[in-house]
Design a protein around this motif. Structure first.
Motif, PDB file in Angstrom:
ATOM      1  N   ARG A  42      57.322  86.757  39.839  1.00 44.46           N
ATOM      2  CA  ARG A  42      55.872  86.648  39.672  1.00 44.46           C
ATOM      3  C   ARG A  42      55.287  85.450  40.417  1.00 44.46           C
ATOM      4  O   ARG A  42      54.065  85.350  40.556  1.00 44.46           O
ATOM      5  N   ASP A  54      44.042  90.378  26.480  1.00 40.85           N
ATOM      6  CA  ASP A  54      45.423  90.847  26.489  1.00 40.85           C
ATOM      7  C   ASP A  54      45.824  91.565  27.773  1.00 40.85           C
ATOM      8  O   ASP A  54      46.962  92.014  27.909  1.00 40.85           O
ATOM      9  N   GLU A  55      44.890  91.696  28.723  1.00 39.53           N
ATOM     10  CA  GLU A  55      45.231  92.405  29.946  1.00 39.53           C
ATOM     11  C   GLU A  55      46.188  91.572  30.804  1.00 39.53           C
ATOM     12  O   GLU A  55      46.280  90.354  30.638  1.00 39.53           O
ATOM     13  N   PRO A  56      46.903  92.206  31.727  1.00 30.03           N
ATOM     14  CA  PRO A  56      47.766  91.439  32.638  1.00 30.03           C
ATOM     15  C   PRO A  56      46.938  90.445  33.441  1.00 30.03           C
ATOM     16  O   PRO A  56      45.880  90.793  33.966  1.00 30.03           O
ATOM     17  N   HIS A  88      41.964  85.794  37.221  1.00 32.40           N
ATOM     18  CA  HIS A  88      41.582  85.610  35.819  1.00 32.40           C
ATOM     19  C   HIS A  88      41.481  84.138  35.448  1.00 32.40           C
ATOM     20  O   HIS A  88      40.682  83.771  34.578  1.00 32.40           O
ATOM     21  N   ASP A 143      46.313  87.470  36.394  1.00 36.01           N
ATOM     22  CA  ASP A 143      46.648  86.874  37.685  1.00 36.01           C
ATOM     23  C   ASP A 143      46.086  85.456  37.705  1.00 36.01           C
ATOM     24  O   ASP A 143      44.877  85.263  37.523  1.00 36.01           O
ATOM     25  N   THR A 173      53.378  85.825  28.148  1.00 33.82           N
ATOM     26  CA  THR A 173      53.795  87.205  28.428  1.00 33.82           C
ATOM     27  C   THR A 173      52.693  88.041  29.071  1.00 33.82           C
ATOM     28  O   THR A 173      52.968  89.100  29.637  1.00 33.82           O
ATOM     29  N   ARG A 174      51.442  87.577  29.013  1.00 35.78           N
ATOM     30  CA  ARG A 174      50.355  88.315  29.652  1.00 35.78           C
ATOM     31  C   ARG A 174      50.320  88.104  31.167  1.00 35.78           C
ATOM     32  O   ARG A 174      49.703  88.901  31.892  1.00 35.78           O
ATOM     33  N   VAL A 175      50.951  87.054  31.639  1.00 39.89           N
ATOM     34  CA  VAL A 175      50.809  86.665  33.044  1.00 39.89           C
ATOM     35  C   VAL A 175      51.603  87.608  33.944  1.00 39.89           C
ATOM     36  O   VAL A 175      52.823  87.737  33.813  1.00 39.89           O
ATOM     37  N   ARG A 176      50.880  88.215  34.864  1.00 38.21           N
ATOM     38  CA  ARG A 176      51.460  89.161  35.818  1.00 38.21           C
ATOM     39  C   ARG A 176      51.873  88.469  37.113  1.00 38.21           C
ATOM     40  O   ARG A 176      52.858  88.833  37.749  1.00 38.21           O
ATOM     41  N   SER A 177      51.091  87.448  37.511  1.00 45.25           N
ATOM     42  CA  SER A 177      51.395  86.746  38.754  1.00 45.25           C
ATOM     43  C   SER A 177      50.863  85.327  38.686  1.00 45.25           C
ATOM     44  O   SER A 177      49.845  85.059  38.049  1.00 45.25           O
TER      45      SER A 177
END
Length: 237
Positions: free
Chosen positions: A121, A64-66, A149, A68, A87-91
């Motif tokens: 992003r 569940d972490e952000p 990730h 990349d 929704t987890r995707v930060r970049s």
């Protein structure tokens, strides 16, 4: 009656002439977008299912972490766009060797990929994915060796059917080990293939990754009226 066929973009590249075409399919009553390399078809908007599943299956094992994410090969944008819907995707760092393909998206030539280029992003990097792995520099020119990730790759037809001979070394044990070095612990490598699951390539994956799986992705083929399938390999550090 609208235009039945239009070449939206064309460019000679080191691996051949790449073109983006739009045609109206009267039987299906839809606009079809196609990418060709010389006379060879690379992708079509009629068959996006496996490109979408590449992102979904590749990101599914992660926590569940952000996140990349690297997308190797931009094409029509289905994989990158689907990754951004998580929704987890930060970049999302998209590595594409042909500047013109990036330009298609910046110019909004593909209506179904709208929002990909403007999304804060998203970052496009014009580079050779395979060279970036081979020399160890990695995908982020500002942070050599940066780990991610997930790496989602859709460039070649399959590990055995590559677009350029220089890509072949990537699909070996040494090549995949270099790729694994660019993943965070528990990171995922996912690969699209037009061929059925390949046990020999699975053996190569098993030498590098503790776990891997070949997912067969079926989809309706409106041209034949039947069903076709692609493969998505998912391997995890």
């Amino acid at each position: 009656m609208g235009v039945r066929f239009e070449e939206l973009a064309w460019r000679e590249t080191p691996i051949g002439a790449i073109s983006l075409r739009r045609r109206r399919d009267p039987a299906l009553d839809v606009d079809v977008y196609e990418v060709k390399l010389d006379d060879e078809y690379l992708m079509s908007s009629l068959f996006p299912v496996a490109e979408i599943e590449l992102a979904r299956l590749g990101l599914a094992p992660l926590g569940d972490e952000p996140l990349d994410v690297v997308v190797g090969g931009l094409g029509l944008g289905y994989t990158a766009r689907t990754a951004l819907e998580d929704t987890r995707v930060r970049s999302v760092l998209v590595v594409e060797t042909i500047e013109d393909v990036i330009d298609w998206h910046r110019r909004q030539l593909l209506p179904f990929a709208a929002g990909l280029a403007p999304d804060p992003r998203t970052r496009f990097v014009r580079a050779d994915f395979f060279a970036a792995v081979a020399d160890g520099s990695g995908f982020d020119p500002d942070r050599p060796g940066r780990r991610f990730h997930a790496v989602l790759l859709d460039v070649d037809h399959s590990p055995r059917n590559v677009l350029h001979p220089s890509h072949a070394a990537f699909y070996t044990t040494e090549g995949l080990r270099r790729l694994a070095d660019l993943l965070l612990p528990d990171g995922v490598f996912a690969l699209w293939s037009d061929d059925p699951p390949d046990d020999a390539f699975g053996g190569v994956l098993a030498e590098v990754f503790p776990t891997w799986q070949a997912h067969v992705v079926p989809f309706a083929n409106p041209l034949t009226g039947g069903q076709s399938a692609n493969t998505v390999y998912v391997a995890r550090r």
